[in-house]
Design an enzyme around this catalytic site. Structure first.
Site, short mmCIF file in Angstrom:
data_model
loop_
_atom_site.label_atom_id
_atom_site.label_comp_id
_atom_site.label_asym_id
_atom_site.label_seq_id
_atom_site.Cartn_x
_atom_site.Cartn_y
_atom_site.Cartn_z
N HIS A 159 0.74 -1.30 0.00
CA HIS A 159 0.07 0.12 0.10
C HIS A 159 0.77 1.15 0.11
CE1 HIS A 159 -3.29 -2.54 0.15
NE2 HIS A 159 -4.04 -1.88 1.14
N LYS A 587 -13.39 6.11 5.61
CA LYS A 587 -13.76 7.14 4.51
C LYS A 587 -15.05 7.05 4.10
CE LYS A 587 -12.47 7.88 -0.21
NZ LYS A 587 -13.74 7.44 -0.90
#
Length: 927
Positions: A159, A587
């Site tokens: 990531h 998110k």
């Protein structure tokens, strides 16, 4: 670079030469002094002068109580500096933080050793955990059962939250042992001077090394970086864990010591296998990754066998060996077609290890005579160990020979289990094409129930079997991935690659359909009525958005109601792995809602698994920042719901967290032991906290209120996204070559990005850069204020004192709030002055959240009960301030120079990229 650097440089260095380095302060001072030497040499007196002025001004700003005005004044001065001076400031302060981070890392190890000497057992160690169980009078057999289930399973990902190049990490790794040598009281004055010169040399190399990549790394570049960690410090720490476990048992449950305990560690990797949103990860890349992993671990084994061969100079004239080992030596020599080595005529252990070395070489290059499996290698090593134990060499067998055995057991021939991850939508599209070719069109447009019926019927029937040439490139790539898994298993065994993670799982057909696709590669099968099902893969649904977390238990129950699915799970040991995602859920619904939904999901999934008598394994997709599930790992383990409190933890290790936790074997061991301590103690705790229905109801309300406040900020219209892209370095971050994966799933017309398409990592990364830390607290203040308005203050305070989950939720938010800095955030907001109302809302919520958190915790200041962390934040702030101000000026100039020369724009963008790296180093986090 630090307040104490105002001391005479020569006097300070002489004082430090005359006495050993004791404590972090002296190391920071010395490293700052050495950096100052390099700055004068490389940048001249002007660079040093502006560095000192910036440092002094920010310290004054932080100590006079008028931070905002003084920072604005300093920003005005920086606006007058030429580009080159700003770049010099960024480089100087960024390098300072790299050095200080190394010093802090070393100090941490030094402190751990001191604590272990002064207060054994070391707090939160394996020994402390087992002694706690002994003090609780937990019977040995129950401890044995818990130890048999104990497992820490870190999965390394690619990531994009590690901004430093591999070259910079290597340079820092070279500096680390030099800093450690400063503690050596045996150094003569000239040896200390030579050591200081070596440190200056390494600092100079770092100064002359660009921190940002010229080109975006390929997936195989990321694989090589991952391998460097796995075959470096991780390889070194495995035998340390073995020794720590044996010591812990010897001091707590000696009656269990002689049982054959497998090490409670497994290792996984997504690097080279995670294709979710990354078109650069193909089936060919995945196969190449598996080969590189295999080659790397075989090379390490050969190196260790050579060292062992040189060490085991035991003579047959002085010690006997077992007949079994003699027979193996002769049999292996003849099978390999080798003549005896005359120099080792009376050294049988050197002879057998020489033969093992040759077989490993042939395994690596694929020649006849190589090992067919790690079990075969383990058999030879066990024969060596048995012979040593029977002939006076027990200490040798239990030492470095057992260390190698432990490594082979953990790493096999695959180094780390390569996991596949793909978006459910990609699988759905491939299935739609296959069904369409078979005459059943409209798969994607059907209802979830109809899609499930179709995939189940196909699973009961024959495979599709279409030629790959008849498929679109997209569908062919999906099937090629499963073909790659099958080939990897054939040459490296099932352990090498058997997990397929389906991200954005939304319905049962997403899981069952993956088995349908895998069957095209011969990886699974279902007989009549589901009675003869078999599978060589584990399909893991990943639930990562609020709606899916709310109903994931229903999806699992629907699946386990299907006989064929239960049979497939039974063929894998009746283990059901489910992954929960922290980043995307945060998110999607904000901090409080995400954490509460994941807590409830774990509880409900565990209840479903118990109903269907399968063993649940929850995989936690956590990142480094609080907004992505980060925070103290031990606290997170204790905060799990009772039904999911097992001695097993599978968790992602991402980005800069990997270097921070695994660069030093001592810190890696500490990280593993802390997790194992929490798992052992929490899973053996018989008395769970009394979670009343009132608490559950209130927590659900807090999550809903918080999510509503969060959505009102981020999801209403396009104003917020406009603000985000202007008031943070997100657009420039997108061009920073962090990783092979893009920062957004898709981009609309004219480069416009919708909120839903923002990836969670750069989302958190950008808020961290601007000191807002929004994903780690926003909405909590509004929720708590509403609860107080309903008279729930005492209930919330009781929840904080007695419920580990709520305590974790509030305390992690404290970290985000305390490391946020609204005076800095306001300066970033000036980059988006046409939508400044967004910042006003953020500022109001920050003030509200701080006030409410203090009311719940009964503190006067944030982090009042974590004084060391609070002091570290305070000490770092002035130096990070300089970097923020530089970045703001650079962003303004870059965004205003669209019509200027490409050369200047390129230089400004490079400076911005370096500022991103430097701020990440200063804050010790990215996202």
């Amino acid at each position: 670079m630090a307040e104490q650097h105002q001391l005479s440089r020569s006097g300070q260095v002489e004082r430090l030469r005359a006495e050993p380095i004791e404590g972090l302060r002296n190391e920071v001072n010395l490293l700052g002094t050495l950096l100052g030497d390099v700055l004068r040499e490389q940048g001249g007196p002007r660079l040093y002068e502006i560095v000192e002025r910036a440092r002094q001004e920010t310290i004054i700003a932080r100590t006079t109580g008028n931070v905002a005005d003084r920072l604005r004044a300093l920003l005005g001065w920086m606006e007058t500096l030429p580009d080159e001076d700003l770049f010099g400031l960024v480089r100087a302060f960024g390098l300072y933080f790299h050095l200080i981070n190394l010093a802090e890392q070393h100090h941490r190890v030094r402190t751990l050793r001191q604590r272990e000497r002064n207060e054994p057992p070391l707090h939160e160690s394996l020994e402390a955990a087992l002694l706690t169980l002994r003090e609780r009078r937990i019977e040995p057999e129950r401890v044995a059962r818990i130890l048999g289930e104990l497992l820490v399973f870190p999965v390394f990902t690619a990531h994009p939250s590690e901004p430093r190049r591999r070259t910079v990490l290597q340079r820092l790794a070279a500096l680390a042992p030099l800093i450690q040598q400063l503690d050596d009281v045996r150094l003569a004055p000239r040896e200390r001077e030579w050591l200081l010169d070596r440190i200056r040399e390494e600092i100079t190399l770092l100064w002359q090394t660009a921190e940002t990549r010229v080109a975006r790394p390929t997936p195989l570049d990321e694989v090589r970086s991952n391998i460097a960690i796995l075959t470096g410090s991780v390889y070194e720490v495995v035998p340390l864990l073995r020794r720590a476990l044996r010591r812990a048992l010897a001091r707590s449950y000696p009656e269990l010591l002689e049982r054959p305990w497998p090490l409670p560690i497994r290792l996984g990797t997504w690097v080279g296998g995670d294709r979710d949103g990354n078109p650069a990860v193909t089936a060919a890349v995945t196969e190449a990754t598996a080969r590189l992993l295999r080659e790397a671990i075989l090379r390490r084994y050969r190196e260790e066998v050579v060292e062992l061969r040189r060490a085991l100079s035991i003579s047959a004239r002085l010690r006997s060996i077992t007949p079994e080992l003699t027979a193996v030596i002769e049999r292996e020599r003849e099978a390999l077609g080798l003549t005896p080595v005359r120099a080792w005529a009376d050294e049988p252990y050197r002879r057998i290890l020489g033969l093992i070395e040759e077989r490993l070489r042939r395994t690596d290059v694929g020649e006849e005579g190589g090992y067919t499996s790690p079990e075969e290698l383990l058999g030879h090593l066990q024969l060596v160990a048995d012979s040593l134990r029977r002939n006076g060499g027990k200490r040798i067998a239990d030492g470095r020979v057992a260390d190698l055995v432990a490594r082979v057991e953990v790493f096999g021939f695959h180094l780390a289990e390569l996991e596949i991850r793909q978006d459910a939508a990609r699988h759905r599209e491939a299935l739609a094409e296959l069904f369409g070719l078979s005459g059943q069109v409209g798969f994607s447009e059907r209802s979830p129930e109809e899609r499930l019926a179709l995939v189940l019927a196909r699973l009961r029937a024959d495979p599709f079997g279409f030629p790959r040439g008849a498929l679109s490139p997209e569908a062919r790539e999906v099937l090629d991935t499963f073909d790659a898994v099958a080939r990897i298993q054939r040459f490296n065994g099932q352990r090498a690659c058997h997990t397929v993670i389906v991200s954005m799982t939304a319905e049962p057909a997403d899981v069952l359909g993956t088995f349908v696709l895998a069957r095209e590669a011969g990886l699974c099968g279902v007989g009549t009525g589901g009675r003869q099902a078999w599978s060589r893969i584990d399909v893991v649904p990943l639930f990562e958005q609020i709606a899916e977390l709310d109903r994931c238990h229903k999806i699992l129950a629907q699946l386990l109601d299907i006989p064929e699915y239960r049979a497939l799970i039974a063929s894998r040991g009746s283990v059901q792995e489910v992954m929960v995602g922290y980043s995307d859920s945060n998110k999607d619904g904000g901090y409080v809602s995400s954490n509460w939904r994941i807590y409830q999901a774990q509880q409900r999934l565990a209840e479903v698994a118990a109903t269907y008598k399968v063993r649940l394994q929850i995989f936690h997709g956590r990142g480094g920042a609080i907004g992505r599930g980060g925070g103290p790992m031990g606290r997170a383990i204790w905060a799990r719901p009772a039904a999911a409190r097992t001695p097993l933890l599978k968790v992602t290790e991402q980005g800069e967290v990997i270097f921070g936790r695994y660069n030093d074997p001592a810190i890696a061991l500490r990280h593993w032991e802390q997790m194992m301590h929490a798992l052992l103690v929490s899973s053996s705790t018989e008395h769970e906290p009394n979670i009343s229905p009132e608490w559950i109801e209130l927590m659900t309300a807090l999550a809903d209120w918080s999510q509503q406040a969060y959505e009102e900020l981020v999801k209403v219209g396009n104003v917020f996204v406009s603000y985000f892209t202007m008031a943070t370095p997100f657009p420039e971050l997108a061009s920073l070559n962090l990783a092979s994966r893009p920062v957004a799933r898709r981009t609309g017309a004219h480069g416009v990005i919708q909120f839903a398409d923002l990836r969670a990592i750069p989302w958190v990364f950008s808020w961290t850069q601007t000191r807002v830390n929004l994903p780690g607290w926003y909405g909590l203040g509004t929720a708590l204020e509403r609860a107080f308005a309903f008279g729930a203050q005492e209930t919330l305070q009781a929840m904080y004192r007695r419920w580990p989950f709520f305590e974790m939720l509030v305390d992690n938010a404290q970290i985000s709030l305390a490391t946020a800095e609204m005076a800095i955030a306001e300066l970033y907001a000036s980059l988006a002055n046409n939508v400044a109302d967004v910042f006003t809302r953020i500022l109001d919520e920050h003030s509200r959240t701080v006030r409410m958190v203090l009311a719940v915790t009964g503190q006067h200041d944030l982090l009042e009960r974590s004084p060391i962390l609070a002091r570290l934040v305070k000490l770092r702030n002035p130096y990070v301030d300089v970097l923020h101000l530089c970045q703001i000026v650079l962003l303004r100039r870059y965004r205003r120079t669209e019509q200027e020369s490409p050369e200047r724009r390129a230089r400004l963008l490079d400076a911005i990229h370096h500022s991103i790296n430097a701020i990440a180093a200063g804050l010790q986090t990215t996202g």
